[in-house]
Design a protein around this motif. Structure first.
Motif, PDB file in Angstrom:
ATOM      1  N   ALA A  16      50.562 -82.452  41.996  1.00 17.24           N
ATOM      2  CA  ALA A  16      51.322 -81.580  42.896  1.00 17.24           C
ATOM      3  C   ALA A  16      50.562 -80.299  43.196  1.00 17.24           C
ATOM      4  O   ALA A  16      50.511 -79.846  44.347  1.00 17.24           O
ATOM      5  CB  ALA A  16      52.690 -81.260  42.288  1.00 17.24           C
ATOM      6  N   LEU A  17      49.941 -79.718  42.186  1.00 13.17           N
ATOM      7  CA  LEU A  17      49.176 -78.498  42.401  1.00 13.17           C
ATOM      8  C   LEU A  17      47.958 -78.768  43.277  1.00 13.17           C
ATOM      9  O   LEU A  17      47.648 -77.983  44.187  1.00 13.17           O
ATOM     10  CB  LEU A  17      48.754 -77.885  41.067  1.00 13.17           C
ATOM     11  N   ALA A  18      47.274 -79.877  43.040  1.00 12.72           N
ATOM     12  CA  ALA A  18      46.117 -80.230  43.868  1.00 12.72           C
ATOM     13  C   ALA A  18      46.522 -80.402  45.327  1.00 12.72           C
ATOM     14  O   ALA A  18      45.836 -79.896  46.231  1.00 12.72           O
ATOM     15  CB  ALA A  18      45.465 -81.504  43.332  1.00 12.72           C
ATOM     16  N   GLN A  19      47.622 -81.087  45.573  1.00  9.92           N
ATOM     17  CA  GLN A  19      48.092 -81.273  46.946  1.00  9.92           C
ATOM     18  C   GLN A  19      48.450 -79.937  47.593  1.00  9.92           C
ATOM     19  O   GLN A  19      48.129 -79.694  48.756  1.00  9.92           O
ATOM     20  CB  GLN A  19      49.302 -82.216  46.975  1.00  9.92           C
ATOM     21  N   HIS A  20      49.116 -79.069  46.842  1.00  8.14           N
ATOM     22  CA  HIS A  20      49.496 -77.748  47.361  1.00  8.14           C
ATOM     23  C   HIS A  20      48.252 -76.938  47.721  1.00  8.14           C
ATOM     24  O   HIS A  20      48.177 -76.346  48.810  1.00  8.14           O
ATOM     25  CB  HIS A  20      50.342 -77.007  46.326  1.00  8.14           C
ATOM     26  N   LEU A  21      47.273 -76.913  46.828  1.00  7.21           N
ATOM     27  CA  LEU A  21      46.041 -76.176  47.106  1.00  7.21           C
ATOM     28  C   LEU A  21      45.282 -76.769  48.286  1.00  7.21           C
ATOM     29  O   LEU A  21      44.776 -76.036  49.137  1.00  7.21           O
ATOM     30  CB  LEU A  21      45.150 -76.150  45.864  1.00  7.21           C
ATOM     31  N   ALA A  22      45.203 -78.098  48.355  1.00  9.39           N
ATOM     32  CA  ALA A  22      44.496 -78.753  49.457  1.00  9.39           C
ATOM     33  C   ALA A  22      45.155 -78.419  50.793  1.00  9.39           C
ATOM     34  O   ALA A  22      44.458 -78.136  51.780  1.00  9.39           O
ATOM     35  CB  ALA A  22      44.456 -80.257  49.246  1.00  9.39           C
ATOM     36  N   GLN A  23      46.483 -78.426  50.829  1.00  6.15           N
ATOM     37  CA  GLN A  23      47.196 -78.088  52.069  1.00  6.15           C
ATOM     38  C   GLN A  23      46.943 -76.635  52.467  1.00  6.15           C
ATOM     39  O   GLN A  23      46.723 -76.333  53.640  1.00  6.15           O
ATOM     40  CB  GLN A  23      48.688 -78.352  51.917  1.00  6.15           C
ATOM     41  N   ALA A  51      41.765 -84.081  40.697  1.00  2.00           N
ATOM     42  CA  ALA A  51      42.731 -84.479  41.727  1.00  2.00           C
ATOM     43  C   ALA A  51      42.454 -83.738  43.031  1.00  2.00           C
ATOM     44  O   ALA A  51      42.505 -84.333  44.114  1.00  2.00           O
ATOM     45  CB  ALA A  51      44.156 -84.213  41.249  1.00  2.00           C
ATOM     46  N   LEU A  52      42.132 -82.454  42.949  1.00  2.37           N
ATOM     47  CA  LEU A  52      41.830 -81.671  44.152  1.00  2.37           C
ATOM     48  C   LEU A  52      40.576 -82.189  44.841  1.00  2.37           C
ATOM     49  O   LEU A  52      40.531 -82.281  46.068  1.00  2.37           O
ATOM     50  CB  LEU A  52      41.671 -80.193  43.780  1.00  2.37           C
ATOM     51  N   SER A  53      39.571 -82.547  44.063  1.00  3.95           N
ATOM     52  CA  SER A  53      38.324 -83.020  44.667  1.00  3.95           C
ATOM     53  C   SER A  53      38.510 -84.340  45.405  1.00  3.95           C
ATOM     54  O   SER A  53      37.729 -84.672  46.289  1.00  3.95           O
ATOM     55  CB  SER A  53      37.230 -83.157  43.609  1.00  3.95           C
ATOM     56  N   ALA A  54      39.559 -85.092  45.074  1.00  9.81           N
ATOM     57  CA  ALA A  54      39.843 -86.357  45.746  1.00  9.81           C
ATOM     58  C   ALA A  54      40.652 -86.172  47.035  1.00  9.81           C
ATOM     59  O   ALA A  54      40.810 -87.114  47.810  1.00  9.81           O
ATOM     60  CB  ALA A  54      40.591 -87.298  44.798  1.00  9.81           C
TER      61      ALA A  54
END
Length: 87
Positions: A16-23, A51-54
């Motif tokens: 969830a944090l990775a998705q939030h940061l990516a957005q 997760a963020l790098s993906a």
């Protein structure tokens, strides 16, 4: 006002944090042509960084820096740049 969320596992939190940061980064890239993020290194956020790098993002337009790097050479065994973050 805070937006509190609860997760059943650390992997759900990491995702969830990775998705939030990516957005957020993608939004900044779209609005400004680039984005920047300052992060802590070390082992604690490693799974979230994986997760963020993906995430699909134009990483060539994202500037990344460490906020807690130790005063050691980057090849030293205590360096967060060496041990913690590998995008």
């Amino acid at each position: 006002m805070s937006d509190w969320r609860q997760f059943d596992s650390t992997s759900e939190l990491d995702s969830a944090l990775a998705q939030h940061l990516a957005q957020s980064l993608a939004s900044d890239v779209a609005a400004n042509g680039s984005a920047s993020i300052a992060v802590s290194g070390g082992g604690t956020p490693a799974k979230m960084f994986r997760a963020l790098s993906a995430c699909e993002l134009d990483w060539s337009k994202v500037y990344l820096t460490l906020v807690d790097e130790r005063c050691v050479p980057t090849d030293h065994h205590d360096s967060n740049g060496r041990n913690g973050i590998h995008f």
